[in-house]
Design an enzyme around this catalytic site. Sequence first.
Site, short mmCIF file in Angstrom:
data_model
loop_
_atom_site.label_atom_id
_atom_site.label_comp_id
_atom_site.label_asym_id
_atom_site.label_seq_id
_atom_site.Cartn_x
_atom_site.Cartn_y
_atom_site.Cartn_z
N GLN A 248 9.05 1.19 0.74
CA GLN A 248 9.66 1.58 -0.53
C GLN A 248 10.05 3.06 -0.58
OE1 GLN A 248 6.38 -0.66 -2.79
NE2 GLN A 248 8.15 -0.97 -4.09
N HIS B 178 19.77 -6.21 5.34
CA HIS B 178 20.95 -6.08 6.20
C HIS B 178 21.72 -7.39 6.36
CE1 HIS B 178 18.84 -2.35 8.10
NE2 HIS B 178 19.50 -2.05 7.00
N ASP C 228 17.00 1.77 3.68
CA ASP C 228 17.35 2.50 4.91
C ASP C 228 16.97 3.99 4.82
OD1 ASP C 228 18.39 0.14 5.77
OD2 ASP C 228 20.47 0.83 5.96
N ASN D 279 -1.87 -5.79 0.88
CA ASN D 279 -1.48 -5.58 -0.52
C ASN D 279 -1.05 -6.90 -1.17
OD1 ASN D 279 -0.51 -3.79 -2.83
ND2 ASN D 279 1.36 -4.93 -2.35
N GLU D 280 -1.70 -7.25 -2.26
CA GLU D 280 -1.30 -8.37 -3.12
C GLU D 280 -0.96 -9.65 -2.36
OE1 GLU D 280 1.83 -7.18 -5.79
OE2 GLU D 280 0.51 -5.88 -6.94
N ASN E 15 -4.58 -4.35 -8.48
CA ASN E 15 -3.26 -4.01 -9.02
C ASN E 15 -3.06 -4.79 -10.31
OD1 ASN E 15 -3.08 -2.76 -6.56
ND2 ASN E 15 -1.22 -3.81 -5.88
N TYR F 190 -0.71 -5.03 -14.01
CA TYR F 190 0.46 -4.55 -14.76
C TYR F 190 0.56 -5.14 -16.17
CZ TYR F 190 2.30 -2.30 -10.57
OH TYR F 190 2.47 -1.48 -9.49
#
Length: 533
Positions: free
Chosen positions: A50, A70, A83, A197-198, A340, A342
């Site tokens: 990210q 891509h 990128d 992660n998650e 995590n 939210y």
Amino acid sequence: MRSSSNTSRYGLRTDCWALTISAANTIIKTLPSKQFPPDFIFGAATAAYQIEGAWDADGRGPSIWDHLVHTDPEHITNKDNGDVAANSYYNYKRDIEMLKELGVSHYRFSISWTRILPFGRAHYINQRGIDHYNKFIDELLANDIVPFATIYHWDLPQILQEHGGWLNEEIVDWFADYARIVFENFGDRIKFWMTINEPWVHCYFSYGYAVYAPKIRSPGVGFYECGRNMLLANARAYHIYNDEFRSTQGGKVGIDLNSEYVYPASDSIEDIEAAKDYLAFQFGQYMHPIFSKSGNYPQRLIHRVAAASTAQGYNSSRLRSFDEDQINYIKGTADFLGLNHYFTKYVYRNSSVIGMFDVPSTDDDTFADSYMDESWPSTHAPWIREHGPGLHHLLVHIKDSYDNPEVYIAENGVSTTTGLNDPTRVSYYRSYLRAVLEALADGCNVHGYFAWSLMDNFEWNFGYSHRFGLYEVDFQDPNRTRTPRKSAFVYREIIRSRTIDYEYDPDPYAGGSSVLTSSLLVLAIVVVAGLFS
Ligand code: GAL
């Protein structure tokens, strides 16, 4: 989504939902005496794909996200890609400066598998990838920032996907080899690790509903296989650390699980059961095998998937079972929980959910639907409404159900559009940090909090249209200049004072109005001074 007018059944008390929504709603807005303990950790979080950019620099191999952006650019909002992203591969010194500006003590980042192993497997190690993270970790430590590293944040080597990715049980070996290499190379300095992660989000969106890379659609089979392999992979990495590194390196290894909190939509048995199922299918699927005393999947998950599979004509459950050895091998394989969180939802089960889901699918197996209370403040992210008390309830649920494990909130935050004045984020952070204080007062074993995110970044399918940063990043500028938002000043003050001051209202970018305010102030001083002269 149902409207909040359906949510008239507040005030529910059950053994599982000991705290009531009405109690949550009465939380007052001042914190006269509550402070975060001196050893409570504040941090900020990011993930490699990210922010790093430099997607093919210095021998890095392609991941499933490079492949997706891509080969199928239309899949991503505005055809954005990672990128260059925030170009943190090159801008990392500025990132560390930002951490210093905020006053955080810890930085959660992830290591890119394909920088270290461009071909996925351990037969070829890319020294330039190792060198990069060495430089970066050394720079963090030189600035007194503690590294908190995620080993895998969704950027699977594309070549491993071509061999089935997380649906192939061999990935337990592939992941183990990769984990051993990062422990070997960085474990002298990294003392906090999170393996994956998650898992739920990754398996649900990537191998369940073909939303995220690698876009596999298998919500009733692949989803569970992916999760099973992640539990085994986490356990293997944990045992490797225990057997080969713990005595010399003395760090901790945890796993990072996402969880919503849920309220039953009514006090009917159906809705209470639906809410329990919902939590068991999401959080419990990972939490129970690792953190419960008995290990294994939650019984309600096992039973529901088995029953649905039989009814659908399968000769065994689509949720493959673990044998006794595997149950014991997985049990206890995390020194702490990275959480995590939210948002919160209401969950219900009634005749309206019939025919709502794909068959077979984990949603059909759960057989429950959810919605958010429309009175909770909405945000730029349609899937997030601010409801801090949900985090408080979730932490109490973890304490009560899993013997109060050590918890770090590894992600929490909200997106906005561009712009430096971000009242939604300020309000969101205050509300959720308030919830952490409440949970601490209730004896929850929470050790730290990481804001998602340090800076704007590539928000997966949403590209750069959702900004999660405490710092805004100018993605039009080749330098990817970073500028602190108002929320960065507020977070800094919370960290400095270790309390939440609702009166604190920095005004760094108010432009005309702040100029006006200061001019009026100067005028007033001059007038008052004149009166007394
Ligand atoms: C999480 C994910 C992060 C970030 C965040 C904001 O699910 O781990 O990478 O994208 O959501 O939506």
